[in-house]
Design a protein around this motif. Structure first.
Motif, PDB file in Angstrom:
ATOM      1  N   ILE A 203     -11.715 -19.536 -41.930  1.00 23.55           N
ATOM      2  CA  ILE A 203     -11.763 -18.204 -41.087  1.00 23.55           C
ATOM      3  C   ILE A 203     -13.195 -17.842 -40.541  1.00 23.55           C
ATOM      4  O   ILE A 203     -13.936 -17.867 -41.290  1.00 23.55           O
ATOM      5  CB  ILE A 203     -11.181 -17.010 -41.958  1.00 23.55           C
ATOM      6  CG1 ILE A 203      -9.865 -17.193 -42.641  1.00 23.55           C
ATOM      7  CG2 ILE A 203     -11.392 -15.732 -41.426  1.00 23.55           C
ATOM      8  CD1 ILE A 203      -8.757 -17.465 -41.704  1.00 23.55           C
ATOM      9  N   ARG A 204     -13.323 -17.999 -39.206  1.00 22.68           N
ATOM     10  CA  ARG A 204     -14.503 -17.892 -38.769  1.00 22.68           C
ATOM     11  C   ARG A 204     -14.835 -16.369 -38.290  1.00 22.68           C
ATOM     12  O   ARG A 204     -13.990 -15.824 -37.614  1.00 22.68           O
ATOM     13  CB  ARG A 204     -14.471 -18.614 -37.206  1.00 22.68           C
ATOM     14  CG  ARG A 204     -14.376 -20.014 -37.595  1.00 22.68           C
ATOM     15  CD  ARG A 204     -14.195 -20.805 -36.534  1.00 22.68           C
ATOM     16  NE  ARG A 204     -12.649 -20.717 -35.946  1.00 22.68           N
ATOM     17  CZ  ARG A 204     -12.272 -21.005 -34.879  1.00 22.68           C
ATOM     18  NH1 ARG A 204     -12.859 -21.749 -34.188  1.00 22.68           N
ATOM     19  NH2 ARG A 204     -10.908 -20.960 -34.365  1.00 22.68           N
ATOM     20  N   ILE A 205     -15.711 -15.736 -38.843  1.00 26.73           N
ATOM     21  CA  ILE A 205     -16.076 -14.174 -38.874  1.00 26.73           C
ATOM     22  C   ILE A 205     -17.204 -14.281 -37.750  1.00 26.73           C
ATOM     23  O   ILE A 205     -18.397 -14.493 -38.106  1.00 26.73           O
ATOM     24  CB  ILE A 205     -16.432 -13.647 -40.150  1.00 26.73           C
ATOM     25  CG1 ILE A 205     -15.115 -14.055 -41.083  1.00 26.73           C
ATOM     26  CG2 ILE A 205     -16.805 -12.168 -39.968  1.00 26.73           C
ATOM     27  CD1 ILE A 205     -15.508 -13.411 -42.500  1.00 26.73           C
ATOM     28  N   GLY A 206     -17.132 -13.578 -36.798  1.00 28.81           N
ATOM     29  CA  GLY A 206     -18.174 -13.190 -35.802  1.00 28.81           C
ATOM     30  C   GLY A 206     -18.822 -12.110 -36.076  1.00 28.81           C
ATOM     31  O   GLY A 206     -18.346 -10.915 -36.316  1.00 28.81           O
ATOM     32  N   THR A 207     -20.326 -12.106 -36.037  1.00 25.85           N
ATOM     33  CA  THR A 207     -21.039 -10.924 -36.085  1.00 25.85           C
ATOM     34  C   THR A 207     -22.419 -11.031 -35.640  1.00 25.85           C
ATOM     35  O   THR A 207     -22.938 -11.922 -35.135  1.00 25.85           O
ATOM     36  CB  THR A 207     -21.258 -10.745 -37.682  1.00 25.85           C
ATOM     37  OG1 THR A 207     -22.229  -9.396 -37.889  1.00 25.85           O
ATOM     38  CG2 THR A 207     -22.040 -11.643 -38.272  1.00 25.85           C
ATOM     39  N   ARG A 208     -23.168  -9.935 -35.291  1.00 34.10           N
ATOM     40  CA  ARG A 208     -24.455  -9.567 -34.844  1.00 34.10           C
ATOM     41  C   ARG A 208     -25.169 -10.320 -35.940  1.00 34.10           C
ATOM     42  O   ARG A 208     -24.687 -10.583 -37.122  1.00 34.10           O
ATOM     43  CB  ARG A 208     -24.739  -8.247 -34.637  1.00 34.10           C
ATOM     44  CG  ARG A 208     -24.020  -7.745 -33.359  1.00 34.10           C
ATOM     45  CD  ARG A 208     -24.225  -6.155 -33.212  1.00 34.10           C
ATOM     46  NE  ARG A 208     -25.851  -6.035 -33.073  1.00 34.10           N
ATOM     47  CZ  ARG A 208     -26.268  -4.631 -33.215  1.00 34.10           C
ATOM     48  NH1 ARG A 208     -25.294  -3.711 -33.888  1.00 34.10           N
ATOM     49  NH2 ARG A 208     -27.457  -4.289 -33.267  1.00 34.10           N
ATOM     50  N   GLY A 209     -26.350 -10.519 -35.622  1.00 34.65           N
ATOM     51  CA  GLY A 209     -27.336 -11.160 -36.908  1.00 34.65           C
ATOM     52  C   GLY A 209     -28.261 -10.405 -37.250  1.00 34.65           C
ATOM     53  O   GLY A 209     -29.228 -10.724 -38.267  1.00 34.65           O
ATOM     54  N   SER A 210     -28.313  -9.076 -37.013  1.00 32.25           N
ATOM     55  CA  SER A 210     -29.192  -7.973 -38.053  1.00 32.25           C
ATOM     56  C   SER A 210     -28.760  -8.114 -39.552  1.00 32.25           C
ATOM     57  O   SER A 210     -27.753  -8.389 -39.980  1.00 32.25           O
ATOM     58  CB  SER A 210     -29.099  -6.729 -37.380  1.00 32.25           C
ATOM     59  OG  SER A 210     -27.760  -6.068 -37.745  1.00 32.25           O
TER      60      SER A 210
ATOM     61  N   LEU B 247     -24.866  -8.470 -40.948  1.00 29.63           N
ATOM     62  CA  LEU B 247     -24.610  -9.585 -41.853  1.00 29.63           C
ATOM     63  C   LEU B 247     -24.108  -9.121 -43.243  1.00 29.63           C
ATOM     64  O   LEU B 247     -23.270  -9.644 -43.913  1.00 29.63           O
ATOM     65  CB  LEU B 247     -25.813 -10.365 -42.223  1.00 29.63           C
ATOM     66  CG  LEU B 247     -26.272 -11.255 -40.902  1.00 29.63           C
ATOM     67  CD1 LEU B 247     -27.463 -12.096 -41.261  1.00 29.63           C
ATOM     68  CD2 LEU B 247     -25.113 -12.389 -40.713  1.00 29.63           C
ATOM     69  N   ALA B 248     -24.846  -7.624 -43.780  1.00 29.53           N
ATOM     70  CA  ALA B 248     -24.088  -7.113 -44.947  1.00 29.53           C
ATOM     71  C   ALA B 248     -22.683  -6.697 -44.701  1.00 29.53           C
ATOM     72  O   ALA B 248     -21.951  -6.999 -45.617  1.00 29.53           O
ATOM     73  CB  ALA B 248     -25.122  -6.093 -45.404  1.00 29.53           C
ATOM     74  N   GLN B 249     -22.470  -6.300 -43.764  1.00 26.17           N
ATOM     75  CA  GLN B 249     -20.958  -5.861 -43.203  1.00 26.17           C
ATOM     76  C   GLN B 249     -20.016  -7.014 -43.121  1.00 26.17           C
ATOM     77  O   GLN B 249     -19.035  -6.938 -43.549  1.00 26.17           O
ATOM     78  CB  GLN B 249     -21.040  -5.026 -41.845  1.00 26.17           C
ATOM     79  CG  GLN B 249     -21.770  -3.928 -41.858  1.00 26.17           C
ATOM     80  CD  GLN B 249     -21.776  -3.097 -40.598  1.00 26.17           C
ATOM     81  OE1 GLN B 249     -22.106  -1.851 -40.528  1.00 26.17           O
ATOM     82  NE2 GLN B 249     -21.499  -3.732 -39.759  1.00 26.17           N
TER      83      GLN B 249
ATOM     84  N   ALA C 165     -13.850 -20.695 -47.923  1.00 29.46           N
ATOM     85  CA  ALA C 165     -12.740 -20.539 -46.705  1.00 29.46           C
ATOM     86  C   ALA C 165     -13.190 -19.841 -45.389  1.00 29.46           C
ATOM     87  O   ALA C 165     -12.468 -19.575 -44.794  1.00 29.46           O
ATOM     88  CB  ALA C 165     -11.566 -19.785 -47.402  1.00 29.46           C
ATOM     89  N   PHE C 166     -14.436 -19.462 -45.503  1.00 32.55           N
ATOM     90  CA  PHE C 166     -14.933 -18.385 -44.443  1.00 32.55           C
ATOM     91  C   PHE C 166     -16.251 -19.032 -44.018  1.00 32.55           C
ATOM     92  O   PHE C 166     -17.133 -19.482 -44.556  1.00 32.55           O
ATOM     93  CB  PHE C 166     -15.134 -17.055 -44.947  1.00 32.55           C
ATOM     94  CG  PHE C 166     -13.790 -16.332 -45.567  1.00 32.55           C
ATOM     95  CD1 PHE C 166     -12.942 -15.813 -44.911  1.00 32.55           C
ATOM     96  CD2 PHE C 166     -13.424 -16.686 -46.860  1.00 32.55           C
ATOM     97  CE1 PHE C 166     -11.839 -15.234 -45.369  1.00 32.55           C
ATOM     98  CE2 PHE C 166     -12.385 -16.062 -47.239  1.00 32.55           C
ATOM     99  CZ  PHE C 166     -11.467 -15.242 -46.387  1.00 32.55           C
ATOM    100  N   ASP C 167     -16.323 -18.857 -42.534  1.00 33.89           N
ATOM    101  CA  ASP C 167     -17.683 -19.189 -42.015  1.00 33.89           C
ATOM    102  C   ASP C 167     -18.089 -17.844 -41.168  1.00 33.89           C
ATOM    103  O   ASP C 167     -17.354 -17.450 -40.354  1.00 33.89           O
ATOM    104  CB  ASP C 167     -17.573 -20.422 -41.073  1.00 33.89           C
ATOM    105  CG  ASP C 167     -18.790 -20.750 -40.349  1.00 33.89           C
ATOM    106  OD1 ASP C 167     -19.981 -20.712 -40.986  1.00 33.89           O
ATOM    107  OD2 ASP C 167     -18.586 -20.912 -39.298  1.00 33.89           O
ATOM    108  N   ILE C 168     -19.401 -17.505 -41.439  1.00 36.18           N
ATOM    109  CA  ILE C 168     -19.985 -16.441 -40.783  1.00 36.18           C
ATOM    110  C   ILE C 168     -20.669 -16.808 -39.648  1.00 36.18           C
ATOM    111  O   ILE C 168     -21.766 -17.541 -39.783  1.00 36.18           O
ATOM    112  CB  ILE C 168     -20.729 -15.421 -41.634  1.00 36.18           C
ATOM    113  CG1 ILE C 168     -19.671 -14.694 -42.828  1.00 36.18           C
ATOM    114  CG2 ILE C 168     -21.602 -14.345 -40.970  1.00 36.18           C
ATOM    115  CD1 ILE C 168     -20.581 -13.888 -43.702  1.00 36.18           C
ATOM    116  N   ALA C 169     -20.322 -16.662 -38.430  1.00 35.50           N
ATOM    117  CA  ALA C 169     -20.973 -17.022 -37.188  1.00 35.50           C
ATOM    118  C   ALA C 169     -21.812 -15.822 -36.493  1.00 35.50           C
ATOM    119  O   ALA C 169     -21.108 -14.839 -36.023  1.00 35.50           O
ATOM    120  CB  ALA C 169     -19.848 -17.485 -35.994  1.00 35.50           C
ATOM    121  N   VAL C 170     -23.092 -16.039 -36.279  1.00 38.01           N
ATOM    122  CA  VAL C 170     -23.875 -15.172 -35.752  1.00 38.01           C
ATOM    123  C   VAL C 170     -23.969 -15.365 -34.165  1.00 38.01           C
ATOM    124  O   VAL C 170     -24.118 -16.329 -33.701  1.00 38.01           O
ATOM    125  CB  VAL C 170     -25.156 -15.333 -36.272  1.00 38.01           C
ATOM    126  CG1 VAL C 170     -26.406 -14.252 -35.781  1.00 38.01           C
ATOM    127  CG2 VAL C 170     -25.334 -14.912 -37.781  1.00 38.01           C
TER     128      VAL C 170
END
Length: 312
Positions: free
Chosen positions: A7-14, A18-20, A38-43
């Protein structure tokens, strides 16, 4: 719930963003018994993060913090997007929706003082930095003598500017400080009644593609119904006013255990001299209608010329 795909999670990079995103991942892991891998956080870098030399109102408003992330969601590079709800426009790109809100954090603003611990104790003419038109207007209403300047950047950037002496104080959201375990930096916590928050403040939302059943099944398990009801009212108030970063607007809907909701809505002129507010109470099912009616209340009280000139 098992899944063979990451599951790819998109977010800003602050640090806060990232905490959110990490909170969303942790809740999904706990709800479905999934491992971290199972998850990848994409900045994803957004225009709002890159443009730091001008007020948001001059360069496009709220969408600057979401449009690049939403583009990645639409073209399939990510599966879900994690946002601060107060950054979300009231009209989303076609094909996208807010599929969940997490349980809401503290909605209040805080003052962080360098030369005084409270707003009341600031000397005449002190300089306060804030990027929010709402905070600027409320501050000017409380203390017309203060010199209010635009402070752009993430939490750490604004605190660094404060340490460098660029201002005597700044205003931030308590929720963000809590999520980064930085509560100790606040020198004064402001009342939500006297210093009402932005619509959506303190709430993390998940945005996803309409019709993506796999994602819908995942995020439904961590969705908070009470927050969704409150945000429905606040976002309806904002939509009725056609609100953006160009207009000082505040709204806070408080959800009770008896399934009733109280909404406080406020509009201000940027200099703080003009303000109109309303309170409405109703049941959960009427949340959207309450928000719309509250918006009409303040518009009727303000008159047709209230937004002219400064809101364009």
């Amino acid at each position: 719930m098992a899944t063979n795909e990451v599951i790819r999670i998109g977010t800003r990079g602050s640090q806060l963003a990232l905490a959110q995103a990490s909170e969303v991942r942790a809740r999904l892991m706990a709800a479905h018994g999934l491992p971290g891998e199972a998850f990848d956080i994409a900045v994803i870098s957004t225009s709002g993060d890159r443009i730091q030399d001008r007020p948001l109102s001059e360069v496009g408003g709220k969408g600057l913090f979401t449009k690049e992330i939403e583009a990645a969601l639409l073209d399939g590079r990510i599966d879900i997007a994690v946002h601060s709800s107060k950054d979300m426009a009231t009209v989303l790109p076609e094909g996208l929706r807010i599929s969940a809100f997490l349980p809401r954090e503290d909605v209040r603003d805080v003052f962080i003082g360098r030369t005084a611990k409270t707003i009341a104790d600031l000397p005449q003419g002190a300089t306060i930095g804030s990027a929010s038109l709402r905070r600027q207007a409320l501050l000017k209403r409380l203390r017309p003598d203060l010199n209010v300047i635009t402070f752009r950047g993430n939490v750490q950037t604004r605190l660094r500017k404060l340490e460098e002496g660029q201002a005597d104080g700044t205003l931030l959201a308590m929720a963000g400080l809590n999520r980064m375990d930085m509560q100790h930096t606040a020198t004064e916590i402001l009342s939500a009644k006297d210093f009402p928050p932005a619509p959506g403040q303190g709430a993390i939302c998940i945005e996803s593609r309409i019709g993506d059943g796999r994602v819908d099944g995942l995020v439904a398990a961590i969705a908070d119904a009470a927050t969704a009801v409150a945000l429905t009212a606040e976002r309806a108030f904002l939509a009725e006013l056609d609100g953006s970063c160009r207009t000082p607007i505040a709204a806070y809907a408080h959800h009770r255990e008896d399934r009733t909701l109280t909404l406080h809505g406020v509009i201000l002129t940027p200099d703080g001299t003009g303000m109109h507010e309303t309170w409405r109470t109703g049941i959960d099912e009427d949340a959207e209608a309450m928000g719309r009616l509250a918006g009409r209340d303040v518009l009727e009280a303000a008159g047709p010329d209230f937004f002219k000139g400064w809101a364009e």
